[in-house]
Design a protein around this motif. Structure first.
Motif, mmCIF file in Angstrom:
data_model
loop_
_atom_site.group_PDB
_atom_site.id
_atom_site.type_symbol
_atom_site.label_atom_id
_atom_site.label_comp_id
_atom_site.label_asym_id
_atom_site.label_seq_id
_atom_site.Cartn_x
_atom_site.Cartn_y
_atom_site.Cartn_z
ATOM 1 N N ALA A 1 -13.643 -50.290 9.373
ATOM 2 C CA ALA A 1 -12.788 -49.781 9.995
ATOM 3 C C ALA A 1 -12.851 -48.495 10.609
ATOM 4 C CB ALA A 1 -11.584 -49.719 8.997
ATOM 5 N N ALA A 2 -12.444 -48.007 11.698
ATOM 6 C CA ALA A 2 -12.697 -46.752 12.298
ATOM 7 C C ALA A 2 -11.389 -45.932 12.606
ATOM 8 C CB ALA A 2 -13.625 -46.882 13.424
ATOM 9 N N LEU A 3 -11.279 -44.786 12.235
ATOM 10 C CA LEU A 3 -10.170 -43.955 12.819
ATOM 11 C C LEU A 3 -10.485 -43.440 14.268
ATOM 12 C CD1 LEU A 3 -9.759 -41.911 9.770
ATOM 13 C CD2 LEU A 3 -8.463 -44.082 10.165
ATOM 14 N N GLN A 4 -9.574 -43.521 15.113
ATOM 15 C CA GLN A 4 -9.709 -43.233 16.465
ATOM 16 C C GLN A 4 -10.125 -41.792 16.664
ATOM 17 O OE1 GLN A 4 -6.488 -43.312 19.413
ATOM 18 N NE2 GLN A 4 -7.832 -44.723 20.773
ATOM 19 N N ARG A 5 -9.591 -40.791 16.132
ATOM 20 C CA ARG A 5 -9.745 -39.419 16.425
ATOM 21 C C ARG A 5 -9.764 -39.024 14.838
ATOM 22 N NH1 ARG A 5 -4.969 -37.856 19.967
ATOM 23 N NH2 ARG A 5 -4.011 -39.621 19.433
ATOM 24 N N VAL A 6 -10.196 -37.435 15.076
ATOM 25 C CA VAL A 6 -10.374 -36.617 13.993
ATOM 26 C C VAL A 6 -8.937 -36.367 13.180
ATOM 27 C CG1 VAL A 6 -11.120 -34.128 13.175
ATOM 28 C CG2 VAL A 6 -12.285 -35.482 15.184
ATOM 29 N N GLY A 7 -9.005 -36.258 11.882
ATOM 30 C CA GLY A 7 -7.872 -36.059 10.992
ATOM 31 C C GLY A 7 -8.253 -35.023 9.826
ATOM 32 N N GLY A 8 -7.289 -34.416 9.678
ATOM 33 C CA GLY A 8 -7.300 -33.467 8.706
ATOM 34 C C GLY A 8 -8.310 -32.354 9.002
ATOM 35 N N ASP A 9 -9.311 -32.043 8.144
ATOM 36 C CA ASP A 9 -10.156 -30.931 8.092
ATOM 37 C C ASP A 9 -11.665 -31.667 8.453
ATOM 38 O OD1 ASP A 9 -10.497 -32.005 5.649
ATOM 39 O OD2 ASP A 9 -10.692 -30.162 4.483
ATOM 40 N N MET A 10 -11.471 -32.669 8.708
ATOM 41 C CA MET A 10 -12.931 -33.442 8.901
ATOM 42 C C MET A 10 -13.435 -33.133 10.324
ATOM 43 S SD MET A 10 -12.102 -37.429 7.570
ATOM 44 C CE MET A 10 -14.058 -37.911 7.741
ATOM 45 N N GLU A 11 -14.827 -33.217 10.445
ATOM 46 C CA GLU A 11 -15.519 -32.899 11.716
ATOM 47 C C GLU A 11 -15.470 -34.055 12.745
ATOM 48 O OE1 GLU A 11 -19.185 -30.810 11.126
ATOM 49 O OE2 GLU A 11 -18.853 -30.708 8.761
ATOM 50 N N GLY A 12 -15.265 -35.040 12.396
ATOM 51 C CA GLY A 12 -15.061 -36.486 13.196
ATOM 52 C C GLY A 12 -14.280 -37.459 12.651
ATOM 53 N N PRO A 13 -14.149 -38.412 13.375
ATOM 54 C CA PRO A 13 -13.130 -39.572 12.741
ATOM 55 C C PRO A 13 -14.026 -40.239 11.631
ATOM 56 C CG PRO A 13 -13.966 -40.193 14.718
ATOM 57 C CD PRO A 13 -14.322 -38.670 14.657
ATOM 58 N N ALA A 14 -13.378 -40.737 10.684
ATOM 59 C CA ALA A 14 -13.982 -41.553 9.449
ATOM 60 C C ALA A 14 -14.169 -42.936 10.070
ATOM 61 C CB ALA A 14 -13.092 -41.493 8.303
ATOM 62 N N ILE A 15 -15.241 -43.545 9.570
ATOM 63 C CA ILE A 15 -15.774 -45.093 9.613
ATOM 64 C C ILE A 15 -15.631 -45.199 8.324
ATOM 65 C CG2 ILE A 15 -17.346 -46.614 10.314
ATOM 66 C CD1 ILE A 15 -18.012 -45.153 12.878
ATOM 67 N N LEU A 16 -14.594 -46.421 7.942
ATOM 68 C CA LEU A 16 -14.541 -46.629 6.416
ATOM 69 C C LEU A 16 -15.317 -48.129 6.284
ATOM 70 C CD1 LEU A 16 -11.678 -45.488 7.458
ATOM 71 C CD2 LEU A 16 -11.774 -45.098 5.005
ATOM 72 N N VAL A 17 -15.923 -48.279 5.195
ATOM 73 C CA VAL A 17 -16.657 -49.387 4.783
ATOM 74 C C VAL A 17 -15.761 -50.305 3.761
ATOM 75 C CG1 VAL A 17 -18.680 -50.839 4.203
ATOM 76 C CG2 VAL A 17 -18.704 -48.658 5.954
ATOM 77 N N TYR A 18 -15.644 -51.582 3.764
ATOM 78 C CA TYR A 18 -14.787 -52.230 2.691
ATOM 79 C C TYR A 18 -15.976 -53.393 2.107
ATOM 80 C CZ TYR A 18 -11.018 -54.652 0.218
ATOM 81 O OH TYR A 18 -10.362 -55.079 -0.872
ATOM 82 N N ASP A 19 -15.977 -53.354 0.979
ATOM 83 C CA ASP A 19 -16.954 -54.205 0.178
ATOM 84 C C ASP A 19 -16.169 -55.423 -0.072
ATOM 85 O OD1 ASP A 19 -18.559 -55.808 -1.441
ATOM 86 O OD2 ASP A 19 -19.466 -53.746 -2.374
ATOM 87 N N LEU A 20 -16.254 -56.459 0.579
ATOM 88 C CA LEU A 20 -15.590 -57.779 0.313
ATOM 89 C C LEU A 20 -15.738 -58.464 -1.076
ATOM 90 C CD1 LEU A 20 -16.009 -59.399 3.884
ATOM 91 C CD2 LEU A 20 -13.925 -58.465 2.939
#
Length: 148
Positions: free
Chosen positions: A1-20
């Motif tokens: 999953a990827a967030l479209q834009r920067v959130g909070g105090d992050m330097e860029g949007p997060a790309i999250l990985v889910y372990d099935l």
């Protein structure tokens, strides 16, 4: 999953990985967005993320500008390793700048490039979200970019 834009105090949007297999989130990385380049400013975000093979993904990056104001419509390659999902900033490699794609077609770049698919033949397809609202032409463009 990827967030479209920067959130909070992050330097860029997060790309999250889910372990099935584990049934839980494995972690995340931070994606380094390009800076806005349009004469009208705006923002830059992730339009879509598509798996290629193994740990290789393509990222569709776009600004929120259309027509002659559009400046950032690009596809990048990224590589995700399960051993490095600790919130670090990842590297990206430019695969294609899509702005020049539109002039030979006789059309302006669309604002919302928000769909991308990588096929088993190695072709990349992109599509825009036309929103169907008053400030948008309502046109949907589905383009086969071929092999990158």
């Amino acid at each position: 999953a990827a967030l479209q834009r920067v959130g909070g105090d992050m330097e860029g949007p997060a790309i999250l990985v889910y372990d099935l297999e584990a049934g839980s989130w494995a972690g995340h990385v931070v994606y380094p967005l390009d800076a806005p380049e349009s004469q009208d400013g705006g923002w830059v975000g992730i339009g879509d993320l598509s798996w290629v093979e193994d740990n290789h993904f393509l990222v569709l990056e776009r600004d929120n500008q259309g027509g002659p104001d559009a400046a950032v419509k690009r596809i990048y390659s990224i590589y995700l390793s399960l051993d490095e999902l600790d919130g670090r900033m990842i590297e990206k490699e430019l695969e294609m700048d899509l702005i020049g794609l539109y002039a030979p077609l006789g059309v302006f770049p669309v604002e919302k490039l928000e769909g991308m698919a990588y096929t088993e033949k190695g072709e990349v397809w992109i599509v825009n979200d036309n929103d169907g609202v008053d400030d948008n032409s309502g046109e949907t463009q589905l383009l086969n970019l071929g092999k990158l």
